[in-house]
Design a protein around this motif. Structure first.
Motif, PDB file in Angstrom:
ATOM      1  N   PRO A  47      24.643  26.373  40.247  1.00  0.00           N
ATOM      2  CA  PRO A  47      25.158  25.464  39.219  1.00  0.00           C
ATOM      3  C   PRO A  47      26.670  25.281  39.292  1.00  0.00           C
ATOM      4  CG  PRO A  47      24.601  27.584  38.251  1.00  0.00           C
ATOM      5  CD  PRO A  47      24.169  27.636  39.691  1.00  0.00           C
ATOM      6  N   PHE A  48      27.367  26.115  40.054  1.00  0.00           N
ATOM      7  CA  PHE A  48      28.819  26.027  40.153  1.00  0.00           C
ATOM      8  C   PHE A  48      29.254  25.109  41.287  1.00  0.00           C
ATOM      9  CE2 PHE A  48      27.957  30.016  38.020  1.00  0.00           C
ATOM     10  CZ  PHE A  48      28.829  29.961  36.946  1.00  0.00           C
ATOM     11  N   CYS A  49      28.766  25.362  42.509  1.00  0.00           N
ATOM     12  CA  CYS A  49      29.199  24.569  43.666  1.00  0.00           C
ATOM     13  C   CYS A  49      28.161  23.544  44.100  1.00  0.00           C
ATOM     14  CB  CYS A  49      29.558  25.479  44.837  1.00  0.00           C
ATOM     15  SG  CYS A  49      28.151  26.390  45.527  1.00  0.00           S
ATOM     16  N   HIS A  50      26.982  23.561  43.482  1.00  0.00           N
ATOM     17  CA  HIS A  50      25.907  22.596  43.732  1.00  0.00           C
ATOM     18  C   HIS A  50      25.406  22.638  45.170  1.00  0.00           C
ATOM     19  CE1 HIS A  50      26.688  21.116  39.755  1.00  0.00           C
ATOM     20  NE2 HIS A  50      27.962  20.949  40.075  1.00  0.00           N
ATOM     21  N   CYS A 100      30.163  30.109  46.868  1.00  0.00           N
ATOM     22  CA  CYS A 100      31.364  30.137  46.020  1.00  0.00           C
ATOM     23  C   CYS A 100      31.639  31.515  45.414  1.00  0.00           C
ATOM     24  CB  CYS A 100      31.263  29.088  44.916  1.00  0.00           C
ATOM     25  SG  CYS A 100      29.956  29.381  43.703  1.00  0.00           S
ATOM     26  N   GLY A 101      30.694  32.441  45.487  1.00  0.00           N
ATOM     27  CA  GLY A 101      30.908  33.794  44.989  1.00  0.00           C
ATOM     28  C   GLY A 101      30.701  33.971  43.498  1.00  0.00           C
ATOM     29  N   GLN A 102      30.309  32.928  42.776  1.00  0.00           N
ATOM     30  CA  GLN A 102      30.120  33.022  41.329  1.00  0.00           C
ATOM     31  C   GLN A 102      28.815  33.746  40.998  1.00  0.00           C
ATOM     32  OE1 GLN A 102      32.096  32.005  38.766  1.00  0.00           O
ATOM     33  NE2 GLN A 102      33.670  31.395  40.224  1.00  0.00           N
ATOM     34  N   LYS A 103      28.816  34.482  39.888  1.00  0.00           N
ATOM     35  CA  LYS A 103      27.596  35.126  39.405  1.00  0.00           C
ATOM     36  C   LYS A 103      26.740  34.048  38.748  1.00  0.00           C
ATOM     37  CE  LYS A 103      27.976  39.064  37.376  1.00  0.00           C
ATOM     38  NZ  LYS A 103      28.202  40.128  36.382  1.00  0.00           N
ATOM     39  N   VAL A 104      25.513  33.842  39.249  1.00  0.00           N
ATOM     40  CA  VAL A 104      24.646  32.789  38.726  1.00  0.00           C
ATOM     41  C   VAL A 104      23.609  33.324  37.756  1.00  0.00           C
ATOM     42  CG1 VAL A 104      25.002  31.214  40.652  1.00  0.00           C
ATOM     43  CG2 VAL A 104      23.149  32.856  40.764  1.00  0.00           C
ATOM     44  N   ALA A 105      23.228  34.603  37.879  1.00  0.00           N
ATOM     45  CA  ALA A 105      22.218  35.149  36.980  1.00  0.00           C
ATOM     46  C   ALA A 105      22.217  36.675  37.041  1.00  0.00           C
ATOM     47  CB  ALA A 105      20.831  34.619  37.336  1.00  0.00           C
ATOM     48  N   ILE A 115      21.204  33.466  32.577  1.00  0.00           N
ATOM     49  CA  ILE A 115      21.706  32.463  33.520  1.00  0.00           C
ATOM     50  C   ILE A 115      23.145  32.128  33.167  1.00  0.00           C
ATOM     51  CG2 ILE A 115      21.391  30.116  34.376  1.00  0.00           C
ATOM     52  CD1 ILE A 115      18.425  30.432  33.673  1.00  0.00           C
ATOM     53  N   PHE A 116      23.991  31.993  34.199  1.00  0.00           N
ATOM     54  CA  PHE A 116      25.384  31.610  34.023  1.00  0.00           C
ATOM     55  C   PHE A 116      25.578  30.204  34.568  1.00  0.00           C
ATOM     56  CE2 PHE A 116      25.325  36.191  34.272  1.00  0.00           C
ATOM     57  CZ  PHE A 116      26.101  36.554  33.188  1.00  0.00           C
ATOM     58  N   SER A 117      26.418  29.425  33.888  1.00  0.00           N
ATOM     59  CA  SER A 117      26.742  28.075  34.354  1.00  0.00           C
ATOM     60  C   SER A 117      28.207  27.811  34.039  1.00  0.00           C
ATOM     61  CB  SER A 117      25.844  27.047  33.680  1.00  0.00           C
ATOM     62  OG  SER A 117      26.054  27.041  32.286  1.00  0.00           O
ATOM     63  N   PRO A 118      28.782  26.789  34.669  1.00  0.00           N
ATOM     64  CA  PRO A 118      30.193  26.500  34.408  1.00  0.00           C
ATOM     65  C   PRO A 118      30.412  26.118  32.948  1.00  0.00           C
ATOM     66  CG  PRO A 118      29.287  24.991  36.057  1.00  0.00           C
ATOM     67  CD  PRO A 118      28.190  25.893  35.623  1.00  0.00           C
ATOM     68  N   GLN A 119      31.592  26.449  32.454  1.00  0.00           N
ATOM     69  CA  GLN A 119      31.955  26.079  31.094  1.00  0.00           C
ATOM     70  C   GLN A 119      32.063  24.567  30.996  1.00  0.00           C
ATOM     71  OE1 GLN A 119      32.419  28.112  28.459  1.00  0.00           O
ATOM     72  NE2 GLN A 119      31.977  29.937  29.620  1.00  0.00           N
ATOM     73  N   ASN A 120      31.578  24.006  29.904  1.00  0.00           N
ATOM     74  CA  ASN A 120      31.726  22.567  29.703  1.00  0.00           C
ATOM     75  C   ASN A 120      33.178  22.243  29.406  1.00  0.00           C
ATOM     76  OD1 ASN A 120      28.990  22.188  30.023  1.00  0.00           O
ATOM     77  ND2 ASN A 120      28.560  22.406  27.845  1.00  0.00           N
ATOM     78  N   PRO A 121      33.728  21.190  29.999  1.00  0.00           N
ATOM     79  CA  PRO A 121      35.132  20.859  29.737  1.00  0.00           C
ATOM     80  C   PRO A 121      35.331  20.378  28.300  1.00  0.00           C
ATOM     81  CG  PRO A 121      34.094  19.155  31.043  1.00  0.00           C
ATOM     82  CD  PRO A 121      33.099  20.275  30.912  1.00  0.00           C
TER      83      PRO A 121
END
Length: 145
Positions: A47-50, A100-105, A115-121
């Motif tokens: 969900p971060f880098c698609h 991207c190295g982000q924690k997704v879950a 589940i982790f996702s990017p913060q909404n702007p």
């Protein structure tokens, strides 16, 4: 002039992969929804880098691991206290994107997947800021400087 057929040695036969038979191809892997992740790495859409990537799993001990260690120590002696840390039954599985190295879950050992996702702007503008007010300068204000 024909040559004798080449014979494979035992080493060559063991180290070479067999050629795929007609009709056999690579099995296409399907992505897994993040809420269906388990303890093993899986193919997901980040969900971060698609990107479609295989997750990297990092096991982390929890408070349940410590409690199990205390129980093992009480019933089996100090030698058994390390067993829960070696066994993965009391560990949480943290899934990371390999791109991207982000924690997704996080898959807890005893619960539902987080589940982790990017913060909404932030799309709202700040509140209205009033303009500064004019201050009249008097002879008394000027003399204090």
């Amino acid at each position: 002039m024909t040559s004798a057929p080449l014979e494979k040695t035992a080493w060559q036969g063991a180290t070479q992969t067999p050629a795929p038979q007609p009709g056999q191809g690579l099995i296409a892997q399907r992505t897994v929804d993040l809420n269906q992740l388990g303890e093993e790495p899986r193919l997901v859409n980040c969900p971060f880098c698609h990107h479609q990537v295989m997750t990297r799993v990092q096991k982390e001990s929890t408070s349940a691991t410590g409690m199990a260690a205390v129980g093992c120590c009480l019933f089996g002696g100090i030698i058994c206290a390390f067993l829960p840390y070696c066994m993965e039954m009391c560990h949480d599985s943290h899934h990371f994107c390999t791109n991207c190295g982000q924690k997704v879950a996080i898959r807890p050992h005893d619960g539902q997947v987080q589940i982790f996702s990017p913060q909404n702007p932030v799309v709202t503008a700040p509140a209205h800021i009033p303009p500064p007010q004019a201050v009249a300068m008097t002879h008394e204000n000027m003399g204090k400087n």
